[in-house]
Scaffold this motif. Structure first.
Motif, short mmCIF file in Angstrom:
data_model
loop_
_atom_site.label_atom_id
_atom_site.label_comp_id
_atom_site.label_asym_id
_atom_site.label_seq_id
_atom_site.Cartn_x
_atom_site.Cartn_y
_atom_site.Cartn_z
N GLY A 1 0.79 -1.22 0.00
CA GLY A 1 0.00 0.00 0.00
C GLY A 1 0.83 1.27 0.00
N TRP A 2 2.09 1.16 -0.32
CA TRP A 2 3.00 2.32 -0.27
C TRP A 2 2.63 3.34 -1.35
N LYS A 3 2.69 4.60 -1.00
CA LYS A 3 2.47 5.70 -1.94
C LYS A 3 3.74 6.54 -1.99
N THR A 4 4.28 6.70 -3.16
CA THR A 4 5.49 7.50 -3.29
C THR A 4 5.14 8.97 -3.53
N LYS A 5 6.14 9.82 -3.46
CA LYS A 5 5.96 11.23 -3.78
C LYS A 5 7.23 11.75 -4.43
N VAL A 6 7.11 12.84 -5.15
CA VAL A 6 8.26 13.42 -5.83
C VAL A 6 9.22 13.98 -4.78
N PRO A 7 10.48 13.55 -4.80
CA PRO A 7 11.43 14.05 -3.80
C PRO A 7 11.61 15.56 -3.88
N LYS A 8 11.77 16.17 -2.75
CA LYS A 8 11.96 17.62 -2.68
C LYS A 8 13.20 18.01 -3.47
N GLY A 9 13.06 19.02 -4.32
CA GLY A 9 14.18 19.52 -5.10
C GLY A 9 14.34 18.87 -6.46
N LEU A 10 13.59 17.81 -6.75
CA LEU A 10 13.71 17.14 -8.04
C LEU A 10 12.95 17.92 -9.11
N ASP A 11 13.65 18.36 -10.14
CA ASP A 11 13.05 19.07 -11.27
C ASP A 11 12.87 18.07 -12.41
N LEU A 12 11.66 17.59 -12.57
CA LEU A 12 11.39 16.58 -13.59
C LEU A 12 11.52 17.13 -15.00
N ASP A 13 11.49 18.42 -15.16
CA ASP A 13 11.65 19.01 -16.49
C ASP A 13 13.08 18.88 -17.00
N LEU A 14 14.00 18.47 -16.15
CA LEU A 14 15.37 18.25 -16.59
C LEU A 14 15.55 16.93 -17.32
N LEU A 15 14.55 16.07 -17.27
CA LEU A 15 14.63 14.80 -18.00
C LEU A 15 14.76 15.05 -19.49
N PRO A 16 15.63 14.33 -20.19
CA PRO A 16 15.66 14.46 -21.65
C PRO A 16 14.35 14.00 -22.25
#
Length: 832
Positions: free
Chosen positions: A213-228
């Motif tokens: 039942g684990w729910k993840t979240k976006v880590p603080k400081g991670l900018d997903l727009d940096l993904l190629p």
């Protein structure tokens, strides 16, 4: 969880009355094993006898402990030299030297992920005598290479065809290789990151629900727009390092042509344009799907416990597994390992038996770095610019010269992608790049232990991959303990990339006693099927102390586990026959649950009504002759037969549950657990009249499945067969490069036996094992398709047909039993 190595599927369910302890014999016309042989070799202390039994298993008898490992290396080279030479070259990044410039990128990738640390620290990590026994093992390989260079008849044909010679091994080569094993969750991290970038995390309960039942979240400081923009570009280096070696005439142009060895009495010719093979039966990869279980004496029909193990990996020729028996002072162990490693990982010694399946430990992380403008070799870490470790190596290239490979490393590991224009780089930290983490190598510890305590002590040194270790002993005990180096992540869960600026660091590794354990449970049995096992001997479901350690949340689906538990709970007098029946079981738990949930579904379409009627009368066995099994898998694709398309039901349910068309396209189809839940509990997933919405999706998707089945197999549903989609063919890596005659010699022709994912039997493990500890001469095994990599050997494919028919052979153990079943004797004499 996507894996670069495969599990298998199996398509024949076996009743207890069909189990056969069989001794395989060469097929008519196959070469006899030959006369006894004797070799004088350097590096041996005392004479050694190798008795090869009638199934191709070598039984090594040495008067000195380390001579047994020497003989194991010698005999592994005798049977599998080209396979292990290619394995070594791939792992060390030395393919280009013999295959040409097309392999430089793969060589660079493998060098980045091989073990690059202090070799003495590596040896110390395994304790005891790891270095010494490995030196003996590689000396044995080298002794055979020296003989083969002097005698062309001993050299595998592949070397002459590709026009190169095998290299000798150094002991450290064995443990520096790191990219041949089951890898971790980096790919799923990337997949989840792209979904989170484009849609947030709101669809993860559909696409890939997490365990416990684990729910993840976006880590603080991670900018997903940096993904190629292209995830394949991001993962290119990682993929090159963790995938196998492929061959094509285009890639091998630097060879300047192929050699002409003789095979099966004819010269091997390169394939001409008109020689290309047509459609092949299934021979690809799938998800992992291993099983192991043990039953205590109080629930067996024999005197002691029973243990069964069938790790499902790649079905290939030659086999991934290699079986050997090592008998020497202080050791009498038999079982299967990988041919490039000393010892065995699965099998038994005189006191204990052991098997393994994958245990989900998250051993990989992707880090995102901000790089310094104008200085791309520096990255931001804890408030300052830190230089990357830039290393260059010359990669020798066939055809002359070399290419310079630049490799960059951060504090965490290799840099797999960088974009200087956007001032960003991506690096990977893996457990398996550190000392003591050569895959499966730590089994050299437990193969010489004699009780549960010693076994547990040996597992303390197990690094990778994460494994459920199943145990049983001659004293009547059974046990289970997961093993593997487990990172401590205090402030994140490892399910998404994190900034590489120092905020997200591993705080060491958990001690082995922080992982669950079970020993002699009251219920009298234990099992593992790669499912989430964040609990201990009470088996009451995920326990907070394990969940909160964030060991891993991406284990396999529960279907095989549910079926295994169901059967074991009713198995009061277990036998080897009933254990094999469970290993080859193909009851579909998803099929049972979905057909029960659609009992009231109706349709105005006669073809759909007929399909529904067939499904409702189904016994839920995924058997080859079953029309219901064919309908179910074409409709759902939950059992993964090739050619069934991508799951009409899941696609229809997804489209009904998600309004965002872009998200539907990105998801593709729901996870199998989600698909079942959507059918069973429509109110959780669909708005409005949820049952009507679900039923409409069922009817439209089943109509599409019927149309496909009609197109594939004709208009009579009662004539449809699941076997139509299930054939297994083993393809030699060089198959497409050679003429049709040679292809017929080196490939193994199709049999109706293919993917049945999400059932206990799957495709069928290439290595299968069942034993009653203490009664070792009655142990059973299977190693598909055979022990040898030589197509002219009687042990090249002698086990393929028995494997496809769910048979096993006796794993001879006592000297008396081995002598009575010996097909070939090999004597190794020291040169001085």
């Amino acid at each position: 969880m996507r894996s670069r190595t495969a599990r298998g599927w199996q398509a024949l369910a076996l009743g207890a009355t069909l189990v056969a302890t069989m001794v395989s014999i060469p097929e008519p016309g196959a070469a006899a094993p030959g006369e006894d042989r004797a070799y004088t070799v350097d590096g041996l202390n005392e004479p050694v006898d190798i008795l090869v039994d009638d199934n191709g298993v070598p039984h090594i008898y040495a008067d000195e402990h380390y001579d047994a490992f020497f003989a194991q290396g010698f005999n592994a080279a005798r049977d599998r030299l080209w396979q292990i030479d290619l394995w070594r070259r791939k792992g060390l990044g030395q393919l280009s030297e013999v295959l040409g410039p097309a392999y430089v990128a793969q060589d660079r990738a493998n060098r980045m992920f091989s073990y690059r640390g202090d070799i003495e620290a590596e040896w110390r990590s395994y304790g005891r005598d790891a270095k010494r026994l490995t030196e003996s093992y590689t000396a044995g390989i080298n002794a055979y290479i020296e003989l083969a260079r002097e005698n062309d008849e001993l050299m595998p044909w592949e070397f002459e065809f590709l026009r190169y010679q095998p290299d000798e091994w150094a002991a450290e080569d064995v443990v520096r290789l790191r990219t041949h094993a089951l890898v971790g969750n980096l790919t799923s991290e990337v997949d989840r990151a792209y979904m989170a970038r484009d849609f947030g995390l709101r669809y993860e309960n559909i696409r890939q629900p997490l365990d416990a039942g684990w729910k993840t979240k976006v880590p603080k400081g991670l900018d997903l727009d940096l993904l190629p923009e292209d995830p394949e570009e991001l993962l290119e280096v990682y993929d090159l390092a963790t995938q196998g070696v492929t061959f094509s005439q285009e890639n091998l142009a630097a060879l300047g042509g192929f050699g002409s060895p003789t095979l099966d009495g004819q010269a091997v010719r390169p394939a001409a344009d008109g020689d290309r093979p047509g459609d092949r039966a299934y021979h690809g990869e799938s998800e992992e799907g291993s099983n192991s279980f043990a039953v205590a004496p109080g629930r067996t029909a024999v005197d002691g416990p029973l243990i069964a193990s069938d790790p499902h990996r790649t079905q290939a020729v030659p086999s991934l597994r290699y079986v050997a028996h090592l008998n020497a002072p202080g050791m009498d162990v038999i079982g299967a390992g990988e041919p490039g490693l000393p010892g065995v990982s699965l099998g038994h010694n005189q006191d204990i038996a052991f098997g393994l399946t994958v245990f989900d430990i998250d051993q990989e992380d992707l880090y995102v770095y901000r790089t310094r403008p104008g200085h791309p070799n520096e990255y931001r870490y804890r408030g300052r610019w830190v230089p990357m470790d830039v290393r260059t190596e010359e990669i020798p290239v066939r055809g002359g010269g070399s290419e310079t490979a630049a490799m960059k490393f951060t504090k965490h590991g290799p840099v797999i992608y960088e974009d200087p224009e956007r001032n960003v780089a991506f690096g990977v930290r893996t457990v398996w790049s550190g000392p003591g983490t050569s895959a499966y190598f730590a089994s050299i510890g437990y193969i010489r232990e004699d009780d549960w305590g010693g076994f547990l002590d040996a597992l303390d040194r197990w690094g990778t991959p994460g494994e459920n270790q199943q145990y049983a002993d001659a004293a009547g005990n059974i046990g289970w303990k997961p093993a593997g180096r487990t990172p401590v992540r205090r402030n994140w869960d490892g399910l998404l990339p994190v900034p590489g600026d120092g905020r997200y660091e591993w705080k060491g590794f958990y001690d082995a006693d922080k992982l669950p354990v079970s020993y002699n449970p009251d219920r009298g049995w234990l099992q593992t099927n790669n499912e989430s096992r964040l609990f201990d001997e009470h088996e009451t479901g995920p326990l907070p102390k394990y969940v909160n350690r964030k060991i891993g949340f991406e284990a396999a689906n529960p279907w095989r586990s549910l079926r295994t538990r169901e059967v074991l709970a009713e198995m009061d007098e277990a036998t080897q026959e009933s254990m094999l029946e469970l290993q080859t079981d193909h009851v579909s738990i998803p099929g049972r649950r979905i057909t029960a949930a659609i009992e009231n579904v109706r349709s105005d379409d006669p073809a759909v009504r007929q399909a529904l009627d067939i499904l409702r009368k189904w016994d839920h066995e995924m058997s080859l002759d079953s029309s219901a099994a064919a309908i179910f898998d074409v409709w759902t694709d939950l059992h993964g037969a090739p050619g069934t398309d991508d799951g009409f039901l899941g696609q229809a349910l997804l489209a009904a549950a998600v309004d965002d068309r872009a998200a539907v396209e990105a998801i593709g189809k729901p996870a199998s657990t989600t698909t079942v839940d959507m059918v069973e509990h429509p109110d959780r997933w669909f708005g409005g009249k949820a049952v009507a919405v679900r039923d409409a999706a069922i009817e439209s998707s089943l109509a599409a499945a019927v149309r496909k089945l009609t197109e594939d197999q004709g208009a009579d549903p009662n004539a449809w067969r699941y076997g139509f989609y299930n054939r297994q063919e083993l393809i030699h890596p060089l198959s497409e490069l050679v003429d049709p005659h040679t292809r017929g010699v080196i490939d193994i022709e199709p049999r109706e036996k293919g993917p049945v994912n999400e059932t206990v039997g799957d495709e069928g493990a290439s290595w299968r094992y069942i034993a009653e500890p203490g009664n070792w001469d009655e142990a059973l095994a299977m190693n598909n398709p055979g022990q040898s990599g030589d197509p002219e050997s009687p042990f090249y494919e002698n086990l393929f047909v028995p494997w496809s028919e769910d048979q096993m052979f006796t794993l001879h153990y006592s000297r008396e039993d081995v002598e009575a079943n010996t097909a070939l004797r090999i004597r190794l004499e020291p040169s001085s």
